[in-house]
Design a protein around this motif. Structure first.
Motif, PDB file in Angstrom:
ATOM      1  N   LEU A 106       0.822  -1.211   0.000  1.00 30.34           N
ATOM      2  CA  LEU A 106       0.000   0.000   0.000  1.00 30.34           C
ATOM      3  C   LEU A 106       0.856   1.262   0.000  1.00 30.34           C
ATOM      4  CD1 LEU A 106      -2.744  -1.123   2.553  1.00 30.34           C
ATOM      5  CD2 LEU A 106      -2.778  -1.306   0.053  1.00 30.34           C
ATOM      6  N   PRO A 107       1.783   1.393  -0.964  1.00 32.51           N
ATOM      7  CA  PRO A 107       2.694   2.542  -0.974  1.00 32.51           C
ATOM      8  C   PRO A 107       1.998   3.878  -1.221  1.00 32.51           C
ATOM      9  CG  PRO A 107       2.882   1.312  -3.030  1.00 32.51           C
ATOM     10  CD  PRO A 107       2.012   0.498  -2.125  1.00 32.51           C
ATOM     11  N   ASP A 108       0.760   3.830  -1.758  1.00 25.39           N
ATOM     12  CA  ASP A 108       0.037   5.074  -2.028  1.00 25.39           C
ATOM     13  C   ASP A 108      -0.528   5.706  -0.760  1.00 25.39           C
ATOM     14  OD1 ASP A 108       0.552   4.778  -4.717  1.00 25.39           O
ATOM     15  OD2 ASP A 108      -1.338   3.735  -5.118  1.00 25.39           O
ATOM     16  N   LEU A 109      -0.551   4.937   0.324  1.00 28.53           N
ATOM     17  CA  LEU A 109      -1.046   5.468   1.593  1.00 28.53           C
ATOM     18  C   LEU A 109       0.123   6.014   2.409  1.00 28.53           C
ATOM     19  CD1 LEU A 109      -3.581   2.688   2.663  1.00 28.53           C
ATOM     20  CD2 LEU A 109      -4.075   4.866   1.519  1.00 28.53           C
ATOM     21  N   SER A 110      -0.091   7.109   3.089  1.00 30.04           N
ATOM     22  CA  SER A 110       0.941   7.667   3.963  1.00 30.04           C
ATOM     23  C   SER A 110       0.553   7.413   5.409  1.00 30.04           C
ATOM     24  CB  SER A 110       1.101   9.170   3.718  1.00 30.04           C
ATOM     25  OG  SER A 110      -0.115   9.844   3.978  1.00 30.04           O
ATOM     26  N   ASN A 120     -11.687 -13.609  14.984  1.00 27.67           N
ATOM     27  CA  ASN A 120     -12.973 -13.634  14.276  1.00 27.67           C
ATOM     28  C   ASN A 120     -12.986 -12.758  13.034  1.00 27.67           C
ATOM     29  OD1 ASN A 120     -14.645 -15.259  16.208  1.00 27.67           O
ATOM     30  ND2 ASN A 120     -14.086 -13.581  17.594  1.00 27.67           N
ATOM     31  N   GLU A 121     -12.246 -11.661  13.080  1.00 30.87           N
ATOM     32  CA  GLU A 121     -12.349 -10.657  12.029  1.00 30.87           C
ATOM     33  C   GLU A 121     -10.971 -10.186  11.580  1.00 30.87           C
ATOM     34  OE1 GLU A 121     -14.346  -6.179  11.459  1.00 30.87           O
ATOM     35  OE2 GLU A 121     -14.005  -7.015  13.466  1.00 30.87           O
ATOM     36  N   PHE A 122     -10.837  -9.985  10.264  1.00 32.44           N
ATOM     37  CA  PHE A 122      -9.662  -9.323   9.711  1.00 32.44           C
ATOM     38  C   PHE A 122      -9.982  -7.839   9.573  1.00 32.44           C
ATOM     39  CE2 PHE A 122      -9.288 -13.671   8.116  1.00 32.44           C
ATOM     40  CZ  PHE A 122      -7.978 -13.969   8.479  1.00 32.44           C
ATOM     41  N   TRP A 123      -9.024  -6.972   9.908  1.00 33.12           N
ATOM     42  CA  TRP A 123      -9.276  -5.542   9.858  1.00 33.12           C
ATOM     43  C   TRP A 123      -8.039  -4.780   9.393  1.00 33.12           C
ATOM     44  CZ3 TRP A 123      -6.036  -2.876  13.082  1.00 33.12           C
ATOM     45  CH2 TRP A 123      -5.531  -3.547  14.199  1.00 33.12           C
ATOM     46  N   LEU A 124      -8.270  -3.550   8.950  1.00 33.62           N
ATOM     47  CA  LEU A 124      -7.201  -2.718   8.398  1.00 33.62           C
ATOM     48  C   LEU A 124      -7.438  -1.265   8.791  1.00 33.62           C
ATOM     49  CD1 LEU A 124      -4.744  -2.440   6.405  1.00 33.62           C
ATOM     50  CD2 LEU A 124      -6.444  -2.118   4.592  1.00 33.62           C
ATOM     51  N   LYS A 125      -6.362  -0.581   9.205  1.00 33.95           N
ATOM     52  CA  LYS A 125      -6.442   0.835   9.561  1.00 33.95           C
ATOM     53  C   LYS A 125      -5.291   1.607   8.913  1.00 33.95           C
ATOM     54  CE  LYS A 125      -8.526   0.496  14.195  1.00 33.95           C
ATOM     55  NZ  LYS A 125      -8.299   0.813  15.635  1.00 33.95           N
ATOM     56  N   ASN A 126      -5.555   2.853   8.621  1.00 34.05           N
ATOM     57  CA  ASN A 126      -4.524   3.785   8.157  1.00 34.05           C
ATOM     58  C   ASN A 126      -4.586   5.027   9.028  1.00 34.05           C
ATOM     59  OD1 ASN A 126      -3.998   5.840   5.202  1.00 34.05           O
ATOM     60  ND2 ASN A 126      -2.499   5.081   6.658  1.00 34.05           N
ATOM     61  N   ASP A 127      -3.507   5.265   9.793  1.00 32.33           N
ATOM     62  CA  ASP A 127      -3.469   6.373  10.751  1.00 32.33           C
ATOM     63  C   ASP A 127      -4.693   6.371  11.671  1.00 32.33           C
ATOM     64  OD1 ASP A 127      -1.000   7.457  10.305  1.00 32.33           O
ATOM     65  OD2 ASP A 127      -1.679   8.909   8.815  1.00 32.33           O
ATOM     66  N   GLY A 128      -5.056   5.175  12.135  1.00 33.70           N
ATOM     67  CA  GLY A 128      -6.137   5.036  13.097  1.00 33.70           C
ATOM     68  C   GLY A 128      -7.532   4.977  12.501  1.00 33.70           C
ATOM     69  N   THR A 132     -12.402  -0.174   4.814  1.00 33.09           N
ATOM     70  CA  THR A 132     -13.370  -1.254   4.600  1.00 33.09           C
ATOM     71  C   THR A 132     -13.388  -1.752   3.162  1.00 33.09           C
ATOM     72  OG1 THR A 132     -15.130   0.374   4.207  1.00 33.09           O
ATOM     73  CG2 THR A 132     -14.843  -0.442   6.474  1.00 33.09           C
ATOM     74  N   ASP A 133     -12.472  -1.281   2.342  1.00 29.73           N
ATOM     75  CA  ASP A 133     -12.410  -1.731   0.956  1.00 29.73           C
ATOM     76  C   ASP A 133     -12.228  -3.251   0.906  1.00 29.73           C
ATOM     77  OD1 ASP A 133     -10.557  -2.473  -1.512  1.00 29.73           O
ATOM     78  OD2 ASP A 133     -11.704  -0.688  -2.058  1.00 29.73           O
ATOM     79  N   GLU A 134     -13.114  -3.937   0.191  1.00 26.23           N
ATOM     80  CA  GLU A 134     -13.118  -5.401   0.167  1.00 26.23           C
ATOM     81  C   GLU A 134     -11.812  -5.975  -0.388  1.00 26.23           C
ATOM     82  OE1 GLU A 134     -15.776  -9.098  -1.683  1.00 26.23           O
ATOM     83  OE2 GLU A 134     -16.554  -7.040  -1.696  1.00 26.23           O
ATOM     84  N   LYS A 135     -11.278  -5.351  -1.416  1.00 26.79           N
ATOM     85  CA  LYS A 135     -10.032  -5.830  -2.007  1.00 26.79           C
ATOM     86  C   LYS A 135      -8.879  -5.737  -1.011  1.00 26.79           C
ATOM     87  CE  LYS A 135      -7.004  -5.156  -6.019  1.00 26.79           C
ATOM     88  NZ  LYS A 135      -6.775  -4.353  -7.257  1.00 26.79           N
ATOM     89  N   LEU A 136      -8.811  -4.641  -0.283  1.00 26.68           N
ATOM     90  CA  LEU A 136      -7.746  -4.473   0.704  1.00 26.68           C
ATOM     91  C   LEU A 136      -7.895  -5.472   1.847  1.00 26.68           C
ATOM     92  CD1 LEU A 136      -7.451  -0.577   0.945  1.00 26.68           C
ATOM     93  CD2 LEU A 136      -6.147  -2.163  -0.491  1.00 26.68           C
ATOM     94  N   LEU A 137      -9.116  -5.731   2.278  1.00 28.56           N
ATOM     95  CA  LEU A 137      -9.343  -6.676   3.363  1.00 28.56           C
ATOM     96  C   LEU A 137      -9.004  -8.108   2.939  1.00 28.56           C
ATOM     97  CD1 LEU A 137     -12.615  -5.284   4.975  1.00 28.56           C
ATOM     98  CD2 LEU A 137     -10.287  -5.204   5.901  1.00 28.56           C
ATOM     99  N   LYS A 138      -9.174  -8.414   1.657  1.00 26.98           N
ATOM    100  CA  LYS A 138      -8.764  -9.733   1.164  1.00 26.98           C
ATOM    101  C   LYS A 138      -7.250  -9.892   1.259  1.00 26.98           C
ATOM    102  CE  LYS A 138     -12.587 -10.856  -1.951  1.00 26.98           C
ATOM    103  NZ  LYS A 138     -12.995 -11.091  -3.362  1.00 26.98           N
ATOM    104  N   MET A 139      -6.525  -8.806   1.040  1.00 31.15           N
ATOM    105  CA  MET A 139      -5.070  -8.841   1.205  1.00 31.15           C
ATOM    106  C   MET A 139      -4.698  -9.110   2.658  1.00 31.15           C
ATOM    107  SD  MET A 139      -3.813  -5.641  -1.155  1.00 31.15           S
ATOM    108  CE  MET A 139      -4.106  -5.595  -2.932  1.00 31.15           C
ATOM    109  N   VAL A 140      -5.425  -8.457   3.576  1.00 33.51           N
ATOM    110  CA  VAL A 140      -5.174  -8.691   4.997  1.00 33.51           C
ATOM    111  C   VAL A 140      -5.467 -10.147   5.351  1.00 33.51           C
ATOM    112  CG1 VAL A 140      -5.830  -8.051   7.344  1.00 33.51           C
ATOM    113  CG2 VAL A 140      -5.688  -6.288   5.567  1.00 33.51           C
ATOM    114  N   ALA A 141      -6.566 -10.691   4.801  1.00 33.38           N
ATOM    115  CA  ALA A 141      -6.961 -12.074   5.076  1.00 33.38           C
ATOM    116  C   ALA A 141      -5.939 -13.059   4.526  1.00 33.38           C
ATOM    117  CB  ALA A 141      -8.334 -12.353   4.478  1.00 33.38           C
ATOM    118  N   PHE A 142      -5.160 -12.641   3.553  1.00 34.97           N
ATOM    119  CA  PHE A 142      -4.033 -13.456   3.080  1.00 34.97           C
ATOM    120  C   PHE A 142      -2.796 -13.235   3.953  1.00 34.97           C
ATOM    121  CE2 PHE A 142      -0.049 -13.591   0.756  1.00 34.97           C
ATOM    122  CZ  PHE A 142      -0.040 -14.892   0.300  1.00 34.97           C
TER     123      PHE A 142
END
Length: 277
Positions: A106-110, A120-128, A132-142
């Motif tokens: 995710l180099p486009d994020l600062s 139970n759940e995979f989750w993702l945060k950027n600067d807190g 909720t983007d489904e594609k990004l969460l699939k990356m986390v789930a991998f």
């Protein structure tokens, strides 16, 4: 295989192994009222893997450590780097990663990127802020199960659901190896990864192994080379490098991708609440 394909598999080195293998059966004999439990092996390949696991420290020894915190550094040949603080609770396979440097992921994020699995759940945060983007969460789930699996891989090679096949003996750079093929039983009908372990005849350690990346349609193998460090009584493969290869373990001329684990600390008193979004 092009470097772009290799590095697109995120920080997790690109392996979703089926995290399964065949449990070693045991037999019991009685000697002077002391019960001796002797493993029974399906074949030579399973016996060699068992011997290796006893050398590095088995799953119960690892899980006795309760949890781990360490720094994960991943660098591609173009010099771009990810640096992550990884945290796991072994029981339940809870996983957290804080990317303080993410030139490949995710180099486009600062700012700080956090990803986790709380049981139970995979989750993702950027600067807190939760993403909720489904594609990004699939990356986390991998990525979260993959990073956890890499850290526990040697021990989990004795999980239920693994098939072992002894292939041959091979000498590489004057080192003698036993070569064992590992395949994973599929419970969902999807293709699973294949490993080919090179077990050093003298040290009983896996010096290197071939692996595929079935989840990304990568059936040609990659070769991973390992260097170990003893930490709290466990032998951990803390220095790693990998690149494209063939099934004879002959690598391409491409540069290596480098992966290092540093500052490894067990028994940090982590709680399940530490992994919540």
């Amino acid at each position: 295989m092009k470097i772009k394909l290799l590095t697109s598999v995120l920080l997790g080195l690109s392996l979703v192994a089926c995290k399964n293998d065949k449990q070693t059966a045991t037999s019991e004999t009685q000697t002077d009222s002391v019960k001796i439990v002797a493993p029974k092996f399906e074949n030579k390949g399973q016996e060699l893997v068992y011997t290796m696991v006893q050398k590095v420290g088995d799953l119960s020894q690892l899980y006795d450590k309760k949890d781990v915190v360490y720094t994960y550094t991943y660098q591609t040949p173009d010099g771009k780097t990810d640096i992550t603080t990884e945290k796991y609770i072994f029981d339940g396979q809870l996983s957290y990663g804080a990317y303080k440097k993410h030139e490949r992921t995710l180099p486009d994020l600062s700012g700080l990127i956090e990803q986790g699995y709380d049981g139970n759940e995979f989750w993702l945060k950027n600067d807190g802020k939760s993403l909720t983007d489904e594609k990004l969460l699939k990356m986390v789930a991998f990525n979260r199960p993959t990073n956890f699996y890499w850290f526990t891989m040697m021990q989990k090679l004795l999980d239920p659901g693994i098939n072992y096949e002894y292939l041959n003996e091979k000498t590489i750079d004057s080192v003698n190896y036993d070569v064992v093929k590992i395949t994973f039983e599929s419970t969902d009908g999807k293709p699973k990864d294949i490993y080919q372990l090179y077990l050093n005849k003298e040290t009983h350690l896996v010096d290197q192994f071939l692996f595929t990346v079935a989840d990304f349609g990568k059936i040609d193998p990659l070769l991973m080379k390992l260097e170990y460090e003893t930490i709290d009584g466990l032998m951990i493969p803390t220095k790693r490098k990998y690149k494209a290869s063939n099934w004879d373990a002959k690598v391409t001329d491409e540069p290596w991708i480098q992966v290092n684990w540093t500052d490894i600390k067990f028994n940090n008193g982590l709680k399940k609440s530490d992994f919540k979004k």
